[in-house]
Design a protein around this motif. Structure first.
Motif, PDB file in Angstrom:
ATOM      1  N   LEU A   1      -5.588   3.178  -2.316  1.00 56.84           N
ATOM      2  CA  LEU A   1      -5.289   1.856  -2.843  1.00 56.84           C
ATOM      3  C   LEU A   1      -4.847   1.956  -4.291  1.00 56.84           C
ATOM      4  O   LEU A   1      -5.422   2.709  -5.078  1.00 56.84           O
TER       5      LEU A   1
ATOM      6  N   ALA B   1      -2.161   1.415   0.544  1.00 57.15           N
ATOM      7  CA  ALA B   1      -2.284  -0.024   0.300  1.00 57.15           C
ATOM      8  C   ALA B   1      -2.109  -0.321  -1.186  1.00 57.15           C
ATOM      9  O   ALA B   1      -2.399   0.520  -2.041  1.00 57.15           O
TER      10      ALA B   1
ATOM     11  N   LEU C   1      -2.652  -3.676  -4.131  1.00 59.38           N
ATOM     12  CA  LEU C   1      -3.236  -4.988  -4.438  1.00 59.38           C
ATOM     13  C   LEU C   1      -2.689  -5.454  -5.784  1.00 59.38           C
ATOM     14  O   LEU C   1      -3.299  -5.235  -6.827  1.00 59.38           O
TER      15      LEU C   1
ATOM     16  N   ARG D   1       0.252  -1.356   3.200  1.00 62.44           N
ATOM     17  CA  ARG D   1      -0.352  -2.662   3.409  1.00 62.44           C
ATOM     18  C   ARG D   1      -0.528  -3.316   2.052  1.00 62.44           C
ATOM     19  O   ARG D   1      -0.974  -2.677   1.091  1.00 62.44           O
TER      20      ARG D   1
ATOM     21  N   ILE E   1      -1.878  -6.855  -0.053  1.00 62.48           N
ATOM     22  CA  ILE E   1      -2.389  -8.201  -0.258  1.00 62.48           C
ATOM     23  C   ILE E   1      -1.961  -8.587  -1.664  1.00 62.48           C
ATOM     24  O   ILE E   1      -2.342  -7.943  -2.651  1.00 62.48           O
TER      25      ILE E   1
ATOM     26  N   ALA F   1     -10.587  -8.898  -1.019  1.00 64.97           N
ATOM     27  CA  ALA F   1      -9.322  -8.244  -0.684  1.00 64.97           C
ATOM     28  C   ALA F   1      -9.455  -6.732  -0.727  1.00 64.97           C
ATOM     29  O   ALA F   1      -8.928  -6.020   0.147  1.00 64.97           O
TER      30      ALA F   1
ATOM     31  N   GLU G   1     -11.272  -5.470   2.347  1.00 67.98           N
ATOM     32  CA  GLU G   1     -10.415  -5.531   3.537  1.00 67.98           C
ATOM     33  C   GLU G   1      -9.397  -4.396   3.545  1.00 67.98           C
ATOM     34  O   GLU G   1      -9.183  -3.744   4.576  1.00 67.98           O
ATOM     35  N   LEU G   2      -8.776  -4.139   2.410  1.00 66.82           N
ATOM     36  CA  LEU G   2      -7.769  -3.083   2.346  1.00 66.82           C
ATOM     37  C   LEU G   2      -8.371  -1.701   2.554  1.00 66.82           C
ATOM     38  O   LEU G   2      -7.785  -0.842   3.222  1.00 66.82           O
TER      39      LEU G   2
ATOM     40  N   ASN H   1      -9.493  -1.159   6.281  1.00 68.09           N
ATOM     41  CA  ASN H   1      -8.398  -0.928   7.220  1.00 68.09           C
ATOM     42  C   ASN H   1      -7.666   0.385   6.969  1.00 68.09           C
ATOM     43  O   ASN H   1      -6.749   0.714   7.693  1.00 68.09           O
TER      44      ASN H   1
END
Length: 331
Positions: free
Chosen positions: A121, A145, A147, A268, A270, A324, A327-328, A331
């Motif tokens: 992330l 991911a 954010l 991914r 968000i 958030a 969740e990231l 997953n």
């Protein structure tokens, strides 16, 4: 612990270079054997790698017992190579233009040096969000991911004009001397901070007296606080980072332009615009999310304006970001 990563003479996308360049960073936790548990936190305007500390630790957003967390400093922020911390060839007003892409390329070299094989992330507030998008577009196979919080994939025309306004307040100080000042341009720095204060928060923040929750006794104390904070900054550093911000565009170096760069992002995402942000407005994020392969718009509901989501400001916003993040990473 803060460390310097030596880049040597670092070539910039503009064709210029940073001699004896250093990228300064902090790490928390240990990298796993697969090199795949990395969290990257790119710094933001007037922030440093240490500014993310409210997010790091047991029970916080990122636990070093589980993740290898790398917080890295922007070129120009006074910690990594900057006008105030540079080889004499490029010190002060001679500092060259540095793009978001330059920062991300340097960060990629750093993470490769550290043994990172996968980034779980990239989370970034404000200018940190600009870097998260650039990472995901430039190295799509490496990033799981992103954010982006209270930021965007490029600097919009309105955002550019806002920045020109605060810049003009600084340049108007005759002490600035085109960046070749002998003593700090205090009047210009304070004017810079004063103008910025009106953009950093929302109308509701002032109308409802929310500033009291952040420790300000009055509107005037907000103004004086921002003026005093910016008085401590180096003027050339502020302008170097501001230029990096104004030139930000994830499609600038992509053959498919902005739409092509955004469409190539496989991570991914968000995307969390501040619901009352005056210069990274939600409407810009709505258009950007439509271009992503796997993006979700999740506004950060707050009356703090742009400051919503800045690490350590208020739990109401941090709780939304925590959801958030969980969740990231799940997953």
């Amino acid at each position: 612990m803060r460390s310097d990563f030596d880049l040597g003479r670092f070539g910039l996308v503009s064709g210029s270079s940073l001699p004896s360049a250093q990228l300064t960073y902090e790490t928390h936790g240990e990298l796993d054997d697969e090199g795949s548990n990395c969290i990257l936190l790119p710094s933001y305007y007037t922030g440093t790698s240490s500014s993310y500390e409210p997010w790091i630790g047991p029970g916080r957003l990122f636990d070093p017992a589980e993740w290898f967390i790398v917080a890295v400093n922007l070129f120009g922020n006074g910690v990594s190579t900057s006008p105030s911390r540079a080889h004499p060839e490029i010190a002060g007003a001679a500092f060259p233009d540095v793009d978001i892409a330059d920062n991300v390329i340097a960060q990629h070299r750093l993470l490769t040096h550290l043994g990172v094989k996968r980034i779980r992330l990239i989370a970034g507030w404000s200018m940190g969000a600009l870097q998260a998008y650039e990472w995901a577009a430039r190295y799509p196979g490496l990033v799981d991911a992103i954010l982006p919080i209270a930021g965007a994939a490029r600097c919009s025309p309105h955002n550019f004009v806002f920045l020109e306004g605060v810049k003009a307040a600084l340049l108007a100080d005759p002490t600035f001397r085109q960046g070749r000042y002998i003593t700090p341009p205090v009047q210009g720095l304070r004017a810079f901070g004063t103008v910025y204060a009106g953009w950093a928060y929302s109308q509701e923040f002032f109308r409802h007296g929310t500033y009291r929750e952040l420790g300000y006794a009055s509107v005037d104390s907000v103004i004086q606080g921002w003026a005093a904070d910016h008085e401590q900054e180096d003027a050339n550093d502020l302008l170097a980072m501001l230029g990096t911000w104004q030139r930000a565009d994830v499609g600038k170096h992509h053959p498919g332009g902005f739409e092509g760069a955004m469409g190539d992002i496989t991570a991914r995402a968000i995307v969390m615009p501040g619901s009352t942000d005056l210069y990274f407005p939600q409407a810009d994020s709505e258009r950007e999310v439509e271009l992503l392969q796997d993006g979700e718009l999740r506004p950060l509901v707050s009356e703090l304006g742009h400051i919503a989501g800045r690490p350590g400001v208020r739990e109401a916003e941090t709780a939304q970001i925590r959801s958030a993040v969980q969740e990231l990473l799940r997953n």
